[in-house]
Design an enzyme around this catalytic site. Structure first.
Site, PDB file in Angstrom:
ATOM      1  N   LYS A 160      -5.981  55.082 159.826  1.00 52.38           N
ATOM      2  CA  LYS A 160      -7.202  54.465 159.313  1.00 52.38           C
ATOM      3  C   LYS A 160      -6.956  52.966 159.246  1.00 52.38           C
ATOM      4  CE  LYS A 160     -10.666  54.814 155.704  1.00 52.38           C
ATOM      5  NZ  LYS A 160     -10.776  53.420 155.315  1.00 52.38           N
ATOM      6  N   ASP A 183     -18.873  40.353 141.950  1.00 48.16           N
ATOM      7  CA  ASP A 183     -20.213  39.790 141.812  1.00 48.16           C
ATOM      8  C   ASP A 183     -20.622  39.739 140.343  1.00 48.16           C
ATOM      9  OD1 ASP A 183     -20.169  39.717 144.489  1.00 48.16           O
ATOM     10  OD2 ASP A 183     -21.728  41.234 144.815  1.00 48.16           O
ATOM     11  N   ALA A 184     -20.244  40.780 139.609  1.00 43.39           N
ATOM     12  CA  ALA A 184     -20.641  40.847 138.196  1.00 43.39           C
ATOM     13  C   ALA A 184     -20.010  39.690 137.413  1.00 43.39           C
ATOM     14  CB  ALA A 184     -20.230  42.179 137.599  1.00 43.39           C
ATOM     15  N   TYR A 216     -12.997  54.224 167.942  1.00 39.05           N
ATOM     16  CA  TYR A 216     -12.677  55.571 167.446  1.00 39.05           C
ATOM     17  C   TYR A 216     -13.875  56.484 167.251  1.00 39.05           C
ATOM     18  CZ  TYR A 216     -13.451  53.042 163.032  1.00 39.05           C
ATOM     19  OH  TYR A 216     -13.958  52.253 162.052  1.00 39.05           O
ATOM     20  N   CYS A 222     -24.217  46.420 119.881  1.00 38.31           N
ATOM     21  CA  CYS A 222     -24.340  45.855 121.230  1.00 38.31           C
ATOM     22  C   CYS A 222     -24.007  44.369 121.180  1.00 38.31           C
ATOM     23  CB  CYS A 222     -25.758  46.066 121.736  1.00 38.31           C
ATOM     24  SG  CYS A 222     -26.082  45.192 123.273  1.00 38.31           S
ATOM     25  N   ASP A 240      -7.343  49.123 158.519  1.00 40.70           N
ATOM     26  CA  ASP A 240      -7.939  48.361 157.431  1.00 40.70           C
ATOM     27  C   ASP A 240      -8.523  47.068 157.997  1.00 40.70           C
ATOM     28  OD1 ASP A 240      -8.709  47.626 154.947  1.00 40.70           O
ATOM     29  OD2 ASP A 240      -6.694  47.212 154.175  1.00 40.70           O
ATOM     30  N   GLU A 251      -5.573  60.334 163.127  1.00 39.00           N
ATOM     31  CA  GLU A 251      -5.364  58.967 163.623  1.00 39.00           C
ATOM     32  C   GLU A 251      -5.229  58.016 162.436  1.00 39.00           C
ATOM     33  OE1 GLU A 251      -9.453  57.517 165.112  1.00 39.00           O
ATOM     34  OE2 GLU A 251      -9.673  59.651 164.716  1.00 39.00           O
ATOM     35  N   SER A 273     -19.797  56.418 155.795  1.00 41.34           N
ATOM     36  CA  SER A 273     -18.416  56.250 155.361  1.00 41.34           C
ATOM     37  C   SER A 273     -17.743  57.621 155.305  1.00 41.34           C
ATOM     38  CB  SER A 273     -18.379  55.557 154.011  1.00 41.34           C
ATOM     39  OG  SER A 273     -19.177  56.276 153.124  1.00 41.34           O
ATOM     40  N   LEU A 274     -16.501  57.629 154.890  1.00 42.88           N
ATOM     41  CA  LEU A 274     -15.743  58.874 154.868  1.00 42.88           C
ATOM     42  C   LEU A 274     -15.433  59.288 153.445  1.00 42.88           C
ATOM     43  CD1 LEU A 274     -13.112  57.973 157.620  1.00 42.88           C
ATOM     44  CD2 LEU A 274     -14.930  59.675 157.827  1.00 42.88           C
ATOM     45  N   CYS A 311     -33.212  44.929 124.336  1.00 43.05           N
ATOM     46  CA  CYS A 311     -31.896  44.408 124.693  1.00 43.05           C
ATOM     47  C   CYS A 311     -32.005  43.676 126.036  1.00 43.05           C
ATOM     48  CB  CYS A 311     -30.885  45.542 124.789  1.00 43.05           C
ATOM     49  SG  CYS A 311     -29.278  44.964 125.350  1.00 43.05           S
ATOM     50  N   ARG A 362     -21.266  46.561 160.096  1.00 51.65           N
ATOM     51  CA  ARG A 362     -21.761  47.753 159.426  1.00 51.65           C
ATOM     52  C   ARG A 362     -22.882  47.422 158.444  1.00 51.65           C
ATOM     53  NH1 ARG A 362     -20.488  50.675 154.728  1.00 51.65           N
ATOM     54  NH2 ARG A 362     -20.625  52.907 155.045  1.00 51.65           N
ATOM     55  N   LYS A 406      -5.895  58.900 152.119  1.00 50.48           N
ATOM     56  CA  LYS A 406      -5.514  57.543 151.761  1.00 50.48           C
ATOM     57  C   LYS A 406      -4.073  57.453 151.271  1.00 50.48           C
ATOM     58  CE  LYS A 406      -8.957  54.698 151.711  1.00 50.48           C
ATOM     59  NZ  LYS A 406      -9.950  54.684 150.724  1.00 50.48           N
ATOM     60  N   TYR A 426     -19.051  36.854 138.674  1.00 46.74           N
ATOM     61  CA  TYR A 426     -19.676  35.620 139.124  1.00 46.74           C
ATOM     62  C   TYR A 426     -21.005  35.447 138.381  1.00 46.74           C
ATOM     63  CZ  TYR A 426     -22.071  32.393 142.249  1.00 46.74           C
ATOM     64  OH  TYR A 426     -22.777  31.336 142.749  1.00 46.74           O
ATOM     65  N   LYS A 484     -10.448  64.428 161.868  1.00 49.90           N
ATOM     66  CA  LYS A 484     -11.797  64.780 162.325  1.00 49.90           C
ATOM     67  C   LYS A 484     -11.754  66.134 163.022  1.00 49.90           C
ATOM     68  CE  LYS A 484     -12.614  59.896 163.162  1.00 49.90           C
ATOM     69  NZ  LYS A 484     -12.544  58.807 164.154  1.00 49.90           N
ATOM     70  N   CYS A 543     -27.547  42.349 122.080  1.00 50.86           N
ATOM     71  CA  CYS A 543     -28.737  42.289 121.231  1.00 50.86           C
ATOM     72  C   CYS A 543     -28.437  42.658 119.787  1.00 50.86           C
ATOM     73  CB  CYS A 543     -29.836  43.194 121.792  1.00 50.86           C
ATOM     74  SG  CYS A 543     -29.489  44.944 121.588  1.00 50.86           S
ATOM     75  N   CYS A 583     -25.934  51.160 123.651  1.00 50.22           N
ATOM     76  CA  CYS A 583     -26.784  50.287 122.848  1.00 50.22           C
ATOM     77  C   CYS A 583     -28.106  51.006 122.654  1.00 50.22           C
ATOM     78  CB  CYS A 583     -26.991  48.982 123.610  1.00 50.22           C
ATOM     79  SG  CYS A 583     -28.402  48.036 123.050  1.00 50.22           S
TER      80      CYS A 583
HETATM   81  S1  IVH Z   1     -14.309  57.384 161.617  1.00 54.10           S
HETATM   82  C1  IVH Z   1     -18.740  58.747 159.908  1.00 54.10           C
HETATM   83  N1  IVH Z   1     -11.912  56.500 162.114  1.00 54.10           N
HETATM   84  O1  IVH Z   1     -13.161  53.688 157.518  1.00 54.10           O
HETATM   85  C2  IVH Z   1     -17.659  57.743 159.747  1.00 54.10           C
HETATM   86  N2  IVH Z   1     -13.210  55.316 160.506  1.00 54.10           N
HETATM   87  O2  IVH Z   1     -14.395  54.990 155.083  1.00 54.10           O
HETATM   88  C3  IVH Z   1     -16.784  57.689 160.940  1.00 54.10           C
HETATM   89  N3  IVH Z   1     -12.090  53.352 159.587  1.00 54.10           N
HETATM   90  O3  IVH Z   1     -16.450  52.599 157.806  1.00 54.10           O
HETATM   91  C4  IVH Z   1     -15.671  56.760 160.745  1.00 54.10           C
HETATM   92  N4  IVH Z   1     -10.235  53.538 160.741  1.00 54.10           N
HETATM   93  O4  IVH Z   1     -14.698  51.266 159.048  1.00 54.10           O
HETATM   94  C5  IVH Z   1     -13.025  56.320 161.392  1.00 54.10           C
HETATM   95  N5  IVH Z   1      -9.796  55.806 162.693  1.00 54.10           N
HETATM   96  C6  IVH Z   1     -10.898  55.639 161.990  1.00 54.10           C
HETATM   97  C7  IVH Z   1     -11.031  54.567 161.090  1.00 54.10           C
HETATM   98  C8  IVH Z   1     -12.210  54.447 160.360  1.00 54.10           C
HETATM   99  C9  IVH Z   1     -10.892  52.819 159.849  1.00 54.10           C
HETATM  100  C10 IVH Z   1     -13.038  52.822 158.613  1.00 54.10           C
HETATM  101  C11 IVH Z   1     -14.438  52.643 159.136  1.00 54.10           C
HETATM  102  C12 IVH Z   1     -15.332  53.358 158.178  1.00 54.10           C
HETATM  103  C13 IVH Z   1     -14.461  53.587 157.010  1.00 54.10           C
HETATM  104  C14 IVH Z   1     -14.857  54.890 156.354  1.00 54.10           C
END
Ligand code: IVH
Length: 722
Positions: free
Chosen positions: A144, A59-60, A254, A436, A146, A142, A108-109, A467, A165, A342, A62, A318, A439, A461
């Site tokens: 993750k 975005d920046a 999940y 800067c 994508d 489990e 998020s995680l 500025c 989300r 990750k 752009y 978890k 400015c 700056c």
């Molecule tokens: S549990 C409180 N389980 O990863 C959050 N998330 O960085 C509970 N994701 O926004 C999320 N696979 O879109 C969970 N097996 C999984 C996942 C998962 C993908 C995504 C999810 C979340 C993001 C978190």
């Protein structure tokens, strides 16, 4: 290079071609060609972003293109094209989807990248729960996925609503599109489906389907998607649901959001119920009971990764027992009870074409690498961060170098370093600007807490509000979601309004409507501004003429006063007047005065913040801006919102001695969640002392002061009344 610029722009490039020369260095014929190039390029990025869901630039970047276009038009008004990008306000077809407020936020995680991070995570959980050596603790593990996270609401077992989300608090209503996805059941099977069941999971594309989709797209002359994730996003966000229906989207359930009753007491149990009810769940999910087993699971999945048939970017662990998940709760926006482990970052090499300096809200100069576009793990990367001056020097990255670029998941791509045997002979060490680029003010190096510990010293700056880059960034911050949250006044509008002098300071936002049609031609009559959107903008501004103290403090953009600190300050002072009086006294008294000390004594506030407050409020520029703003805005007192009203809401509690039922951290987190204040020492304000074994002087002091003393069990009984 860091010449004083007449035309505001937030970036300056170091590369040589005229496409990268500063806007005020171009001759008229060059500017004419450049405006045409920019119009085509902006149109291309609009299409990539809005129609194809496949942006190639941030975005920046752009915004920088649009700014450059605006700067050239300002210098040569007669060269403005009839189809100028500045007359088009970015199309936002997403608005065609309604909004859905998540009843339970979609969070998020936190991330783990190494085995050590995983052992730390397990140790942290155990410590928080106060577990000792042999106490068992189970986790689910489990993949993750994508893809895109989605919330599916079932009422009495019938699918009624789907939402993306979004920002976690509010997403888009994609019910119609999701109802065309074959792998998502419209009715849940079984007698034990709760009346309200919001199932959450991931929508994704399989590799084989993705390849077929791209073949068909290419054959039809339509655009091909960069990766399965973009294909899933693009397919879901089709305004025409028949297109979504033709795309074989997949889903794994999940987790969950709002539920009227849970079908089990463990994570694995709930996921098993999902499966019984007919929802797809990941067959690779396992239950394990130690950090070693988690790490082994990760290794196993990493080996299988290429054969799964869909993209994953790591694994998720978890805590299995839901009662423990509840006790662990959340820190800011992530659960304490889960973590994403990750996979290592994807890397690629490409050529560093230039280094551009961006100027932030507080004047920090951030170098951004302009790269020859390169595909890094399925995403085209054209820019990457170079962090700061020291990092560039440490890595000795030079313009013209072939560099290693990496990206991991959703983080900003980074330049890892140069490939030295490919260095061109004439490459010279990069010289960081001392002024800067926007400015022309001096830019000084400053060591301070955060940045220094983050691996370098930032150059800033010193232009403050003179500025344009800082002024614009401050306005963007002022209207941002956690600050004034003014809908319809996004970055692009701020750029436009700043560029044509409609907005300079925050107060100007609140006089925009009275000046509209007086000081400048009425916006609603200008090309590119819908009448309705302008009315909506004014309504959104009006809605913020009254604002809570916490948001107000955050919006001022004072260094080191982020979201959490604003809350701490608002909580401590409750009203603007009380806050202002305290800070003014500290400005007058300076470091070492009682007034200074009083602020420093607030929970969560240290001297860095007090110094930053003094720095801000001793500057007449700033006090004038605030005073002007207060002519238009009423700041309402902070309201203590206990998440749960409870017998301890508003009470001050001290914990002492050896606690056996919970750890000190958990005790504190629970008390705060229930609206109590936890203090380290007994004072006249203390309501309860919770005393564990071997409580010493605090117990004696509490008895003396007549404070109610509770055992751990009595405390638990008290809060159980919630
Ligand atoms: S549990 C409180 N389980 O990863 C959050 N998330 O960085 C509970 N994701 O926004 C999320 N696979 O879109 C969970 N097996 C999984 C996942 C998962 C993908 C995504 C999810 C979340 C993001 C978190």
């Amino acid at each position: 290079m860091a010449s004083k610029k007449k035309v505001p722009s937030t970036s300056v490039s170091k590369a040589q071609s005229s496409a990268h020369a500063p806007a005020d260095a171009l001759s008229k014929p060059e500017a004419e060609a450049e405006l045409k190039r920019l119009a085509a390029e902006i149109a291309r990025h609009d299409a990539l972003y809005y129609q194809n869901d496949a942006p190639e630039i941030s975005d920046a970047d752009y915004d920088a293109l649009r700014q450059r276009n605006a700067a050239l038009e300002a210098r040569f008004p007669d060269l403005k094209l009839s189809e100028s990008p500045s007359d088009r306000v970015g199309a936002t077809p997403v608005a065609a989807f309604g909004k859905v407020t998540h009843r339970v936020p979609m969070l998020s995680l936190g991330n783990a990248f190494s085995d050590e991070d995983v052992t730390d995570f397990v140790a942290r959980v155990r410590r928080f729960l106060g577990l000792v050596a042999d106490d068992p603790l189970e986790f689910t593990a489990e993949p993750k996925i994508d893809g895109l996270s989605i919330a599916l609401r079932y009422e009495n077992g019938v699918f009624v609503e789907a939402a993306t989300r979004g920002d976690g608090a509010e997403g888009e209503n994609v019910t119609r599109n999701v109802s065309t996805i074959k792998s998502i059941p419209k009715v849940l099977k079984g007698k034990d489906v709760p009346a309200v069941m919001e199932v959450r999971g991931e929508i994704y594309y399989r590799h084989a389907d993705f390849a077929k989709l791209n073949e068909a797209q290419a054959a039809a002359g339509a655009k091909v998607f960069a990766n399965p994730r973009n294909a899933a996003a693009g397919s879901l966000r089709q305004l025409d649901a028949t297109i979504t229906a033709s795309r074989p989207l997949q889903f794994f359930a999940y987790t969950w959001g709002e539920v009227s009753a849970l079908p089990a007491a463990t994570q694995a149990g709930v996921v098993a119920a999902f499966k019984r009810w007919g929802l797809p769940v990941n067959p690779l999910t396992q239950t394990v009971s130690s950090a070693q087993e988690l790490i082994a699971y990760y290794g196993g999945i990493a080996e299988k990764r290429s054969t799964l048939g869909y993209d994953i970017d790591g694994v998720v662990y978890k805590v299995n027992r839901l009662d423990l998940q509840d006790r662990l709760g959340f820190v800011s926006r992530s659960p304490r009870w889960a973590i994403a482990h990750k996979f290592a970052a994807e890397q690629a090499t490409t050529v560093l074409r230039g280094i551009e300096i961006q100027v932030g809200r507080t004047g920090s100069l951030t170098p951004v690498a302009r790269l020859q576009p390169v595909n890094v793990g399925g995403v085209v990367v054209t820019n990457a961060t170079l962090h700061n001056e020291d990092e560039i020097r440490r890595k000795d990255v030079r313009v013209g170098d072939t560099v290693i670029v990496q990206r991991a998941g959703d983080v900003i791509p980074q330049v890892v370093g140069p490939v030295l045997d490919k260095r061109p002979k004439d490459a010279t060490p990069y010289e960081f600007p001392k002024t800067c680029p926007i400015c022309g003010s001096h830019a000084v190096r400053e060591a301070d807490g955060d940045e220094a510990s983050a691996g370098g010293v930032v150059r800033r700056c010193t232009g403050g509000l003179i500025c344009p880059a800082q002024a614009k960034e401050r306005l963007k911050h002022f209207v941002s979601r956690l600050a004034f949250d003014i809908e319809g006044l996004g970055d692009e509008k701020i750029e436009q309004f700043y560029g044509d002098q409609k907005l300079r300071t925050p107060a100007d936002i609140f006089t925009l409507e009275t000046r509209n049609g007086q000081e400048f031609p009425a916006l609603q009559e200008q090309k590119g501004y819908g009448k309705r959107s302008i009315e909506k903008l004014f309504a959104a501004i009006d809605a913020r003429r009254t604002i809570g103290l916490q948001r107000f403090l955050f919006a001022l953009g004072i260094r080191h006063v982020g979201e959490g600190t604003s809350k701490d300050l608002a909580k401590a002072y409750l009203t603007w007047d009380a806050f202002h009086a305290a800070v003014s006294a500290a400005v007058a008294g300076g470091a070492g005065s009682t007034a200074y000390q009083d602020i420093d004594d607030i929970d969560g506030i240290g001297t860095t913040v007090v110094d930053a407050l003094i720095e801000f409020f001793k500057e007449p520029h700033n006090t004038e801006i605030v005073a002007e703003l207060l002519r238009h805005v009423t700041v309402t007192p902070f309201e203590r919102v206990a998440t749960t009203a409870s017998p301890v809401t508003g009470k001050t509690v001290v914990f002492t001695g050896t606690l056996e039922k919970f750890s000190r951290n958990e005790a504190k987190a629970t008390a705060e969640r229930l609206g109590a204040k936890v203090s380290g020492s007994i004072s006249g304000k203390t309501d309860y002392l919770v005393a564990g074994a071997d409580a010493g002087s605090k117990l004696a002091k509490a008895r003396e002061a007549g404070v109610t003393v509770l055992t751990e069990d009595e405390w638990l009984a008290l809060i159980a009344q919630t």
